[in-house]
Design an enzyme around this catalytic site. Structure first.
Site, mmCIF file in Angstrom:
data_model
loop_
_atom_site.group_PDB
_atom_site.id
_atom_site.type_symbol
_atom_site.label_atom_id
_atom_site.label_comp_id
_atom_site.label_asym_id
_atom_site.label_seq_id
_atom_site.Cartn_x
_atom_site.Cartn_y
_atom_site.Cartn_z
ATOM 1 N N HIS A 101 61.132 -32.651 49.881
ATOM 2 C CA HIS A 101 62.269 -31.836 50.324
ATOM 3 C C HIS A 101 62.027 -31.314 51.735
ATOM 4 O O HIS A 101 62.616 -30.309 52.134
ATOM 5 C CB HIS A 101 62.476 -30.644 49.389
ATOM 6 N N SER A 107 75.458 -42.350 35.403
ATOM 7 C CA SER A 107 76.651 -41.499 35.461
ATOM 8 C C SER A 107 76.246 -40.065 35.134
ATOM 9 O O SER A 107 75.261 -39.830 34.411
ATOM 10 C CB SER A 107 77.706 -41.984 34.461
ATOM 11 N N PHE A 108 77.003 -39.133 35.649
ATOM 12 C CA PHE A 108 76.719 -37.715 35.397
ATOM 13 C C PHE A 108 76.724 -37.437 33.887
ATOM 14 O O PHE A 108 75.821 -36.793 33.360
ATOM 15 C CB PHE A 108 77.755 -36.847 36.124
ATOM 16 N N PHE A 168 70.184 -28.827 37.222
ATOM 17 C CA PHE A 168 70.138 -30.202 37.725
ATOM 18 C C PHE A 168 71.402 -30.978 37.362
ATOM 19 O O PHE A 168 71.675 -32.024 37.934
ATOM 20 C CB PHE A 168 68.894 -30.917 37.202
HETATM 21 P P1 A3P Z 1 76.081 -29.367 41.215
HETATM 22 O O1 A3P Z 1 75.259 -28.105 41.097
HETATM 23 O O2 A3P Z 1 77.126 -29.276 42.293
HETATM 24 O O3 A3P Z 1 76.651 -29.806 39.919
HETATM 25 P P2 A3P Z 1 69.267 -32.079 43.029
HETATM 26 O O4 A3P Z 1 68.938 -33.077 41.966
HETATM 27 O O5 A3P Z 1 68.926 -32.583 44.399
HETATM 28 O O6 A3P Z 1 68.695 -30.763 42.708
HETATM 29 O O7 A3P Z 1 70.867 -31.937 43.065
HETATM 30 C C1 A3P Z 1 71.557 -31.382 41.964
HETATM 31 C C2 A3P Z 1 73.049 -31.645 42.084
HETATM 32 O O8 A3P Z 1 73.301 -33.049 41.838
HETATM 33 C C3 A3P Z 1 73.842 -30.858 41.058
HETATM 34 O O9 A3P Z 1 75.090 -30.545 41.699
HETATM 35 C C4 A3P Z 1 74.007 -31.911 39.949
HETATM 36 O O10 A3P Z 1 75.057 -31.651 39.058
HETATM 37 C C5 A3P Z 1 74.250 -33.159 40.764
HETATM 38 N N1 A3P Z 1 74.011 -34.406 39.998
HETATM 39 C C6 A3P Z 1 72.943 -34.712 39.226
HETATM 40 N N2 A3P Z 1 73.092 -35.923 38.661
HETATM 41 C C7 A3P Z 1 74.297 -36.403 39.070
HETATM 42 C C8 A3P Z 1 75.028 -37.611 38.807
HETATM 43 N N3 A3P Z 1 74.560 -38.572 38.007
HETATM 44 N N4 A3P Z 1 76.228 -37.745 39.414
HETATM 45 C C9 A3P Z 1 76.725 -36.776 40.215
HETATM 46 N N5 A3P Z 1 76.092 -35.621 40.501
HETATM 47 C C10 A3P Z 1 74.884 -35.431 39.932
#
Ligand code: A3P
Length: 282
Positions: free
Chosen positions: A100, A222-223, A243
């Protein structure tokens, strides 16, 4: 308001990032088939980690948790493997590292100095600010922030959140985007057309995916799938939505006031002017 951090060279960092660990990460001798994925926090790094793991494993999830903290190694933290040069050297290829840090602290020295493949993922800063606020609020194991949104937004704008200024971070990696061993991704592009971005990633890393494996990676990334997957929504964090909160473009609209949005747009225009980099905000 309470917020735990450490400062190194004027850069605001989580307390677990020490000068010694940063120096160790910077001095890693990388290999051409190593992958280092990097981002400002809350920009889709867990999503990208999932894609990289699945790509290397034919689109098949492992039985246990995604080895975010062991197999997808990072050197900046106190609790993960590897931490010493000997541990790093002993890791089998292909090694995957996470970071990061802004480009100036890149693992192995960055694209111009190291043979490793770097993938940076960036996301529009309004969604990042909101996602980060939710993530840092009231949890003790990282920043433990306990202030209101408007105060957090000011910290974010001033570059006083962990990992510093979003603008400095993203622009530092954008400057090296044309290096042959560098791939710059945007969260919003993955949302809009995941298969084409997956193709970019697999071409860049030279991990060809068969038609079926390609489909498996798409489905398992997918989310909705990741949120309920034991593998992706890793064990120690289960129940904590940081996350996998919303996973959308434009959720900042539920948080920013009109005045906050206008002030941020002004700053965004100033800071990004002439960079050639722009983001979708909805
Ligand atoms: P939100 O808090 O806006 O929902 P990181 O992994 O770098 O910490 O980032 C986390 C962000 O990525 C969160 O955003 C999370 O929901 C989103 N995220 C994780 N997996 C995802 C996916 N498969 N598709 C879209 N967004 C995703």
């Amino acid at each position: 308001f309470g917020y735990k951090y450490r400062t190194i060279d004027g850069l605001v960092l989580p307390p677990y990032v020490t000068p010694k660990r940063l120096a160790a990460a910077g001095s890693v001798i990388t290999r051409a088939n190593d992958i280092c994925y990097c981002s400002f926090p809350k920009s889709g790094s867990t999503w990208l980690a999932n894609v990289l793991y699945l790509m290397l494993h034919d689109g098949v999830e492992a039985e246990g948790d995604m080895p975010l903290r062991s197999n997808l190694h990072w050197m900046e933290s106190s609790w993960t493997f590897p931490r010493t040069k000997a541990e790093v050297d002993a890791m089998p290829s292909p090694r995957i590292f996470k970071s990061h840090m802004p480009h100036g602290y890149a693992l192995g020295g960055g694209p111009s100095k190291a043979p490793c493949r770097y993938i940076y993922i960036a996301r529009n800063p309004k969604d990042v600010a909101v996602s980060y606020w939710h993530f840092e609020s009231n949890q003790s194991w990282s920043g433990g922030y306990n202030g209101p949104w408007e105060h957090w937004l000011q910290l974010f704008v001033d570059g006083r959140v962990q990992r510093g200024s979003w603008f400095d971070h993203v622009l530092s990696w954008w400057q090296v985007k044309d290096a042959e061993n560098m791939l710059f991704l945007k969260y919003e592009d993955l949302k809009r057309d995941f298969p084409s971005q997956l193709r970019r990633i697999s071409n860049f890393t030279r991990h060809e995916l068969s038609g079926e494996a390609f489909e498996r990676v798409v489905n398992a990334s997918s989310f909705q799938h990741m949120k309920q997957s034991r593998f992706a929504n890793h064990g120690t964090m289960r129940g904590f939505e940081g996350f996998f909160r919303k996973g959308e473009v434009g959720s900042w609209k539920e948080q920013f006031t009109v005045a906050q949005s206008e002030a941020f747009d002004k700053l965004y225009k100033q800071r990004m002017a002439g960079s050639g980099l722009d983001f979708d905000f909805d």
